[in-house]
Write a protein that holds these residues in place. Structure first.
Motif, PDB file in Angstrom:
ATOM      1  N   THR A  74       0.993 -20.158  -4.144  1.00 20.85           N
ATOM      2  CA  THR A  74       1.801 -21.104  -3.379  1.00 20.85           C
ATOM      3  C   THR A  74       1.838 -20.759  -1.895  1.00 20.85           C
ATOM      4  OG1 THR A  74       3.878 -19.864  -3.640  1.00 20.85           O
ATOM      5  CG2 THR A  74       3.321 -21.465  -5.367  1.00 20.85           C
ATOM      6  N   GLY A  75       1.685 -19.460  -1.558  1.00 21.91           N
ATOM      7  CA  GLY A  75       1.845 -19.033  -0.179  1.00 21.91           C
ATOM      8  C   GLY A  75       3.289 -19.046   0.276  1.00 21.91           C
ATOM      9  N   ARG A  76       4.210 -19.212  -0.680  1.00 24.77           N
ATOM     10  CA  ARG A  76       5.632 -19.347  -0.366  1.00 24.77           C
ATOM     11  C   ARG A  76       6.194 -18.074   0.264  1.00 24.77           C
ATOM     12  NH1 ARG A  76       8.351 -19.373  -5.590  1.00 24.77           N
ATOM     13  NH2 ARG A  76       7.278 -21.359  -5.857  1.00 24.77           N
ATOM     14  N   MET A  77       7.175 -18.249   1.152  1.00 25.93           N
ATOM     15  CA  MET A  77       7.877 -17.121   1.739  1.00 25.93           C
ATOM     16  C   MET A  77       9.178 -16.894   0.978  1.00 25.93           C
ATOM     17  SD  MET A  77       8.885 -16.407   5.728  1.00 25.93           S
ATOM     18  CE  MET A  77       7.169 -16.071   6.157  1.00 25.93           C
ATOM     19  N   ILE A  78       9.496 -15.627   0.695  1.00 26.09           N
ATOM     20  CA  ILE A  78      10.742 -15.285   0.019  1.00 26.09           C
ATOM     21  C   ILE A  78      11.572 -14.378   0.919  1.00 26.09           C
ATOM     22  CG2 ILE A  78       9.780 -15.550  -2.299  1.00 26.09           C
ATOM     23  CD1 ILE A  78       9.618 -12.464  -2.453  1.00 26.09           C
ATOM     24  N   ASP A  79      12.876 -14.379   0.674  1.00 26.41           N
ATOM     25  CA  ASP A  79      13.764 -13.560   1.493  1.00 26.41           C
ATOM     26  C   ASP A  79      13.955 -12.184   0.871  1.00 26.41           C
ATOM     27  OD1 ASP A  79      15.519 -13.955  -0.655  1.00 26.41           O
ATOM     28  OD2 ASP A  79      16.778 -15.390   0.439  1.00 26.41           O
ATOM     29  N   ALA A  80      14.719 -11.341   1.553  1.00 24.76           N
ATOM     30  CA  ALA A  80      14.889  -9.957   1.107  1.00 24.76           C
ATOM     31  C   ALA A  80      15.631  -9.877  -0.225  1.00 24.76           C
ATOM     32  CB  ALA A  80      15.628  -9.154   2.181  1.00 24.76           C
ATOM     33  N   ALA A  81      16.594 -10.769  -0.437  1.00 23.13           N
ATOM     34  CA  ALA A  81      17.345 -10.745  -1.691  1.00 23.13           C
ATOM     35  C   ALA A  81      16.431 -11.039  -2.879  1.00 23.13           C
ATOM     36  CB  ALA A  81      18.497 -11.755  -1.629  1.00 23.13           C
ATOM     37  N   THR A  82      15.532 -12.006  -2.713  1.00 22.10           N
ATOM     38  CA  THR A  82      14.575 -12.318  -3.777  1.00 22.10           C
ATOM     39  C   THR A  82      13.601 -11.164  -3.980  1.00 22.10           C
ATOM     40  OG1 THR A  82      14.728 -14.668  -3.236  1.00 22.10           O
ATOM     41  CG2 THR A  82      12.842 -13.979  -4.560  1.00 22.10           C
ATOM     42  N   ALA A  83      13.158 -10.557  -2.873  1.00 22.49           N
ATOM     43  CA  ALA A  83      12.257  -9.400  -2.970  1.00 22.49           C
ATOM     44  C   ALA A  83      12.908  -8.265  -3.757  1.00 22.49           C
ATOM     45  CB  ALA A  83      11.871  -8.930  -1.572  1.00 22.49           C
ATOM     46  N   LEU A  84      14.198  -8.075  -3.566  1.00 23.75           N
ATOM     47  CA  LEU A  84      14.913  -7.043  -4.320  1.00 23.75           C
ATOM     48  C   LEU A  84      14.998  -7.407  -5.792  1.00 23.75           C
ATOM     49  CD1 LEU A  84      16.607  -4.414  -4.260  1.00 23.75           C
ATOM     50  CD2 LEU A  84      18.618  -5.846  -3.808  1.00 23.75           C
ATOM     51  N   MET A 135       0.821  -1.204   0.000  1.00 25.41           N
ATOM     52  CA  MET A 135       0.000   0.000   0.000  1.00 25.41           C
ATOM     53  C   MET A 135       0.860   1.261   0.000  1.00 25.41           C
ATOM     54  SD  MET A 135      -2.890  -1.146   2.791  1.00 25.41           S
ATOM     55  CE  MET A 135      -3.492  -2.836   2.779  1.00 25.41           C
ATOM     56  N   CYS A 136       2.113   1.133   0.414  1.00 22.79           N
ATOM     57  CA  CYS A 136       3.031   2.267   0.425  1.00 22.79           C
ATOM     58  C   CYS A 136       3.619   2.463  -0.970  1.00 22.79           C
ATOM     59  CB  CYS A 136       4.139   2.042   1.449  1.00 22.79           C
ATOM     60  SG  CYS A 136       3.540   1.935   3.157  1.00 22.79           S
ATOM     61  N   ASP A 137       4.182   3.643  -1.200  1.00 22.98           N
ATOM     62  CA  ASP A 137       4.725   3.972  -2.522  1.00 22.98           C
ATOM     63  C   ASP A 137       6.083   3.328  -2.760  1.00 22.98           C
ATOM     64  OD1 ASP A 137       2.607   5.941  -3.244  1.00 22.98           O
ATOM     65  OD2 ASP A 137       3.416   7.001  -1.522  1.00 22.98           O
ATOM     66  N   LEU A 138       6.891   3.258  -1.702  1.00 25.86           N
ATOM     67  CA  LEU A 138       8.245   2.733  -1.801  1.00 25.86           C
ATOM     68  C   LEU A 138       8.491   1.774  -0.650  1.00 25.86           C
ATOM     69  CD1 LEU A 138       9.922   6.179  -2.488  1.00 25.86           C
ATOM     70  CD2 LEU A 138       9.747   4.339  -4.166  1.00 25.86           C
ATOM     71  N   ARG A 139       9.424   0.837  -0.870  1.00 22.91           N
ATOM     72  CA  ARG A 139       9.729  -0.145   0.156  1.00 22.91           C
ATOM     73  C   ARG A 139      11.245  -0.352   0.248  1.00 22.91           C
ATOM     74  NH1 ARG A 139       5.252  -0.697  -2.116  1.00 22.91           N
ATOM     75  NH2 ARG A 139       6.323  -1.084  -4.082  1.00 22.91           N
ATOM     76  N   VAL A 140      11.769  -0.220   1.459  1.00 27.18           N
ATOM     77  CA  VAL A 140      13.153  -0.605   1.735  1.00 27.18           C
ATOM     78  C   VAL A 140      13.103  -1.675   2.815  1.00 27.18           C
ATOM     79  CG1 VAL A 140      14.085   1.640   1.071  1.00 27.18           C
ATOM     80  CG2 VAL A 140      13.480   1.231   3.447  1.00 27.18           C
ATOM     81  N   ALA A 141      14.064  -2.589   2.788  1.00 32.17           N
ATOM     82  CA  ALA A 141      13.971  -3.741   3.687  1.00 32.17           C
ATOM     83  C   ALA A 141      15.297  -4.036   4.369  1.00 32.17           C
ATOM     84  CB  ALA A 141      13.514  -4.980   2.913  1.00 32.17           C
ATOM     85  N   SER A 142      15.196  -4.530   5.574  1.00 28.19           N
ATOM     86  CA  SER A 142      16.321  -5.144   6.257  1.00 28.19           C
ATOM     87  C   SER A 142      16.647  -6.459   5.572  1.00 28.19           C
ATOM     88  CB  SER A 142      15.953  -5.398   7.721  1.00 28.19           C
ATOM     89  OG  SER A 142      16.739  -6.427   8.281  1.00 28.19           O
ATOM     90  N   ASP A 143      17.913  -6.865   5.616  1.00 31.14           N
ATOM     91  CA  ASP A 143      18.255  -8.153   5.023  1.00 31.14           C
ATOM     92  C   ASP A 143      17.720  -9.323   5.842  1.00 31.14           C
ATOM     93  OD1 ASP A 143      20.056  -8.279   7.151  1.00 31.14           O
ATOM     94  OD2 ASP A 143      21.816  -7.882   5.912  1.00 31.14           O
ATOM     95  N   LYS A 144      17.093  -9.013   6.980  1.00 33.12           N
ATOM     96  CA  LYS A 144      16.424 -10.030   7.784  1.00 33.12           C
ATOM     97  C   LYS A 144      14.944 -10.170   7.420  1.00 33.12           C
ATOM     98  CE  LYS A 144      20.124 -10.667  10.339  1.00 33.12           C
ATOM     99  NZ  LYS A 144      20.944 -11.888  10.174  1.00 33.12           N
ATOM    100  N   ALA A 145      14.436  -9.291   6.576  1.00 32.44           N
ATOM    101  CA  ALA A 145      13.014  -9.294   6.230  1.00 32.44           C
ATOM    102  C   ALA A 145      12.655 -10.522   5.395  1.00 32.44           C
ATOM    103  CB  ALA A 145      12.652  -8.028   5.475  1.00 32.44           C
ATOM    104  N   LYS A 146      11.414 -10.969   5.567  1.00 27.84           N
ATOM    105  CA  LYS A 146      10.873 -12.054   4.754  1.00 27.84           C
ATOM    106  C   LYS A 146       9.457 -11.668   4.340  1.00 27.84           C
ATOM    107  CE  LYS A 146      13.623 -15.742   6.842  1.00 27.84           C
ATOM    108  NZ  LYS A 146      13.601 -17.066   7.517  1.00 27.84           N
ATOM    109  N   PHE A 147       8.996 -12.243   3.244  1.00 23.64           N
ATOM    110  CA  PHE A 147       7.737 -11.817   2.646  1.00 23.64           C
ATOM    111  C   PHE A 147       6.925 -13.035   2.219  1.00 23.64           C
ATOM    112  CE2 PHE A 147      11.128  -8.845   1.924  1.00 23.64           C
ATOM    113  CZ  PHE A 147      10.590  -7.599   2.203  1.00 23.64           C
ATOM    114  N   ALA A 148       5.615 -12.997   2.526  1.00 21.56           N
ATOM    115  CA  ALA A 148       4.742 -14.079   2.081  1.00 21.56           C
ATOM    116  C   ALA A 148       3.320 -13.556   1.893  1.00 21.56           C
ATOM    117  CB  ALA A 148       4.740 -15.229   3.084  1.00 21.56           C
TER     118      ALA A 148
END
Length: 264
Positions: free
Chosen positions: A169-179, A123-136
């Motif tokens: 899939t509901g799969r979780m991805i890491d910050a590197a993949t998100a980038l 919902m935000c315009d931009l996203r920056v992430a910690s390398d510890k972040a995960k996304f699903a």
């Protein structure tokens, strides 16, 4: 119940921190929706605010929906129409509020962004992430659908194919993949996350605030308007922009080879 959101302003930048880390900053079963909506209203009415950072306290950005609340809805004697109304009057107000907020927003994703937590970041315009972040986009794993607008938001951020891959899939991805996928624009060590978000916010805030708000509005409207309609809106906004003191200041500063000072 403790407050969900901490509101802090430094100069022209507001930082909103979700502060229920012991529950992983859920968006339901608490006052999250009401507090975020109130913050959006406050920001929209405050011309001194030029950028917003949204982040979380603790190991998670946001876990999304509260599982205990889901259990009460699914196993209790709750009518389906009541659940529908709860969504419409509750969490579904968040994407509309953030979509219509003309001040640019940056999600500083400190940890796991799961389900509605991922959608909140989108919902935000931009996203920056910690390398510890995960996304699903994990709704399917819980036997439900993205009820908060994720099916509209996520494809517009990472494209339909990637969004389908995550959603189905509901799969979780890491910050590197998100980038790599364009879900975030920066990945930094955890201790540098807020500095990176603030640097980006400050770069935005250094520009003419009225024009920045109109530019965001144009980009948002462009997500669902035809080119012809957007051109008409652009012409109207440009007429307003040409008449601002900040436009005159920008032109003068350029010709005089000095740094402009924008006042809004």
């Amino acid at each position: 119940m403790t407050a969900f959101l901490n509101y802090e302003q430094q100069g022209h930048v507001v930082t909103l921190t979700m502060c229920q880390p012991e529950r992983r900053n859920p968006l339901t079963g608490n006052t999250a929706v009401a507090e975020i909506l109130a913050a959006c209203e406050k920001i929209a009415a405050d011309s001194s605010v030029r950028a917003v950072i949204l982040t979380g306290e603790g190991p998670a950005f946001s876990s999304g929906g509260d599982i205990k609340t889901m259990q009460q809805q699914s196993f209790g004697d709750v009518d389906g129409m009541r659940i529908r109304d709860d969504y419409r009057s509750g969490i579904q107000r968040l994407p509309l509020a953030l979509f219509n907020l003309e001040v640019p927003t940056i999600a500083a994703i400190n940890g796991a962004a799961v389900g509605a937590g991922l959608d909140l970041a989108c919902m935000c315009d931009l996203r920056v992430a910690s390398d510890k972040a995960k996304f699903a986009e994990s709704f399917v794993k819980m036997g439900i659908i993205p009820g908060d607008g994720g099916a509209w938001l996520l494809p517009r951020v990472i494209g339909m194919a990637r969004a389908a891959e995550l959603s189905l899939t509901g799969r979780m991805i890491d910050a590197a993949t998100a980038l790599q996928w364009g879900l975030v624009s920066q990945v930094v060590p955890p201790e540098e996350l807020l500095n990176a978000a603030n640097a980006l916010a400050s770069e935005i805030a250094a520009n003419p605030p009225q024009v920045t708000r109109m530019t965001k509005r144009l980009m948002r409207e462009g997500m669902h308007q035809s080119l012809a309609s957007l051109l008409e809106l652009s012409a109207a906004y440009q007429a307003l922009a040409h008449q601002t003191a900040d436009h005159r200041e920008a032109v003068s500063a350029f010709l005089e080879k000095r740094t402009p000072e924008f006042k809004g």
